[in-house]
Design a protein around this motif. Structure first.
Motif, short mmCIF file in Angstrom:
data_model
loop_
_atom_site.label_atom_id
_atom_site.label_comp_id
_atom_site.label_asym_id
_atom_site.label_seq_id
_atom_site.Cartn_x
_atom_site.Cartn_y
_atom_site.Cartn_z
N TYR A 289 6.07 -37.60 20.81
CA TYR A 289 5.13 -37.23 19.75
C TYR A 289 5.36 -38.00 18.45
N ALA A 290 6.59 -38.36 18.14
CA ALA A 290 6.88 -39.09 16.90
C ALA A 290 6.91 -40.60 17.11
N LYS A 291 6.69 -41.04 18.36
CA LYS A 291 6.63 -42.47 18.68
C LYS A 291 7.90 -43.21 18.26
N VAL A 292 9.03 -42.63 18.58
CA VAL A 292 10.31 -43.23 18.25
C VAL A 292 10.85 -43.96 19.47
N THR A 293 11.34 -45.16 19.28
CA THR A 293 11.91 -45.90 20.41
C THR A 293 13.18 -45.21 20.90
N PRO A 294 13.54 -45.42 22.16
CA PRO A 294 14.77 -44.80 22.68
C PRO A 294 16.00 -45.15 21.85
N GLU A 295 16.06 -46.40 21.42
CA GLU A 295 17.22 -46.82 20.63
C GLU A 295 17.28 -46.09 19.29
N LEU A 296 16.14 -46.01 18.63
CA LEU A 296 16.08 -45.33 17.33
C LEU A 296 16.33 -43.84 17.48
N ALA A 297 15.83 -43.26 18.56
CA ALA A 297 15.98 -41.83 18.80
C ALA A 297 17.45 -41.41 18.87
N GLN A 298 18.29 -42.30 19.32
CA GLN A 298 19.71 -41.97 19.43
C GLN A 298 20.44 -42.04 18.09
N LYS A 299 19.81 -42.63 17.07
CA LYS A 299 20.50 -42.84 15.80
C LYS A 299 20.02 -41.98 14.64
N VAL A 300 18.78 -41.44 14.74
CA VAL A 300 18.25 -40.71 13.60
C VAL A 300 19.07 -39.47 13.29
N GLU A 301 19.14 -39.13 12.00
CA GLU A 301 19.80 -37.90 11.58
C GLU A 301 18.91 -36.72 11.92
N MET A 302 19.51 -35.64 12.36
CA MET A 302 18.76 -34.45 12.72
C MET A 302 18.93 -33.35 11.67
N THR A 303 17.81 -32.66 11.41
CA THR A 303 17.82 -31.57 10.46
C THR A 303 18.58 -30.37 11.00
N VAL A 304 18.80 -29.38 10.13
CA VAL A 304 19.36 -28.10 10.54
C VAL A 304 18.19 -27.14 10.73
N TRP A 305 18.21 -26.38 11.82
CA TRP A 305 17.15 -25.40 12.06
C TRP A 305 17.74 -24.01 12.02
N ARG A 306 17.39 -23.25 11.00
CA ARG A 306 17.85 -21.87 10.88
C ARG A 306 16.66 -20.98 10.57
N PRO A 307 16.55 -19.81 11.18
CA PRO A 307 15.42 -18.91 10.94
C PRO A 307 15.36 -18.39 9.50
N GLU A 308 16.54 -18.09 8.94
CA GLU A 308 16.59 -17.48 7.62
C GLU A 308 16.23 -18.46 6.51
N ILE A 309 15.57 -17.95 5.48
CA ILE A 309 15.20 -18.76 4.31
C ILE A 309 16.25 -18.59 3.23
N ASN A 310 16.71 -19.70 2.71
CA ASN A 310 17.69 -19.68 1.62
C ASN A 310 16.94 -19.47 0.30
#
Length: 339
Positions: A289-310
């Motif tokens: 869906y984000a059209k990221v190459t396999p190589e790039l997909a392995q390097k991108v930083e990933m966000t934190v997913w938490r249900p609660e709102i700070n």
């Protein structure tokens, strides 16, 4: 429960005029650019979707931060909650917010500032869940400011007098960047902002059209791969465990179908947990869906997913938004967030 990936080397006819009017307000407010990829009305009543499922449309951005939704749909979490989920990619809040407020979409994903602006303009939106949060690691966050080595920019203070690309003017980027510049001893009023879509930022920076770029994944890593460097981490400067975006609905949807809202939220939070436990699947699905190459997909930083709102972090953002003239009124946080 807090969930986090391990970091690796990250809404025809009657609605049209209303939607256009709301979009005009948001455009003037700096809520981004773009339009929904479909103008077909969405359902939201039982039987509208597959079998007895409720047809539900979610407007979101095609960025890595929304990976849990795509995984959750793939894993059947939304179907388990009686939801036939229709995902509609858009470029920003100027498309998603009006589609939700008119009822074209039942739910949307948007950065926190666009939603604060919507409330400031008395638009009937309600935040129902956290969406994505900072990694709390300066230099390794999902959304940061990058520049080329010969830019003369080595930190936030150096952005004063420079031209910085942002995806929307008078919005999230302006506020957080100005905060970082001021915090580092620079003059936040001297930063020059120019609006450029995220996908165009790497090329604009490489050509020298701008001095720096406020960029998110996967474009952040593209810039780094081209020799760029991170010169500011505005989210980590603003607050610890800072939430950058939320999932939201309209007051009308909440009033008419609160049970649907709760089922959507349940499926969403299951998706958060699954994504946090399956990093390899996250890095695979963003290639689609984000059209990221396999190589790039392995390097991108990933966000934190938490249900609660700070809430403390959101209040810090609201305070900065008023300080830098993006909001006119003090946000009503209790009215904005659905518990």
């Amino acid at each position: 429960m807090t969930t986090q990936l391990t970091r690796s080397p990250r809404r025809r006819a009657a609605l049209t005029a209303v939607s256009a009017a709301v979009a005009g307000i948001l455009a003037l407010s700096g809520c981004g650019t773009g339009s929904p990829s479909s103008t077909e009305p969405a359902g939201g009543t039982a039987g509208a979707g597959a079998g007895n499922l409720d047809k539900v449309t979610l407007g979101l951005l095609p960025i890595t931060d929304v990976a849990p939704v795509y995984l959750g749909e793939q894993q059947g979490f939304f179907e388990d909650e009686g939801i036939d989920l229709d995902l509609q990619p858009a470029q920003g809040g100027a498309a998603i917010v009006p589609a939700v407020t008119t009822g074209e979409y039942q739910f949307g994903y948007s950065n926190a500032v666009s939603l604060l602006i919507a409330q400031d303009k008395a638009l009937p939106i309600k935040v129902i869940s956290n969406g994505s949060s900072s990694t709390n690691e300066p230099g390794h966050d999902t959304t940061e400011v990058a520049a080329m080595p010969d830019s003369g920019i080595n930190g936030p203070a150096d952005l004063a007098g420079k031209t910085v690309a942002v995806n929307a003017l008078n919005n999230f980027a302006d506020i957080t960047i100005r905060n970082s510049v001021e915090k580092a001893g620079g003059n936040p009023e001297e930063v020059k902002f120019v609006e450029i879509p995220y996908p165009n930022m790497p090329a604009a920076l490489a050509r020298g059209d701008v001095d720096a770029a406020w960029t998110t994944e996967p474009f952040r890593t593209q810039i780094l791969d081209a020799g760029g460097k991170i010169v500011a981490s505005p989210m980590t400067d603003l607050a610890e465990n800072f939430d950058s975006a939320f999932y939201f609905t309209s007051q009308q949807t909440l009033d008419q179908n609160p049970e649907l809202v709760e089922r959507f939220r349940t499926a969403l939070h299951k998706s958060f947990e699954y994504a946090a436990e399956n990093e390899d699947q996250v890095r695979t699905i963003i290639q689609d869906y984000a059209k990221v190459t396999p190589e790039l997909a392995q390097k991108v930083e990933m966000t934190v997913w938490r249900p609660e709102i700070n809430l403390d972090g959101l209040k810090a953002l609201g305070t900065a938004a008023r300080k830098y003239g993006v909001l006119e009124n003090e946000p009503d946080y209790s009215a904005l967030i659905v518990q």
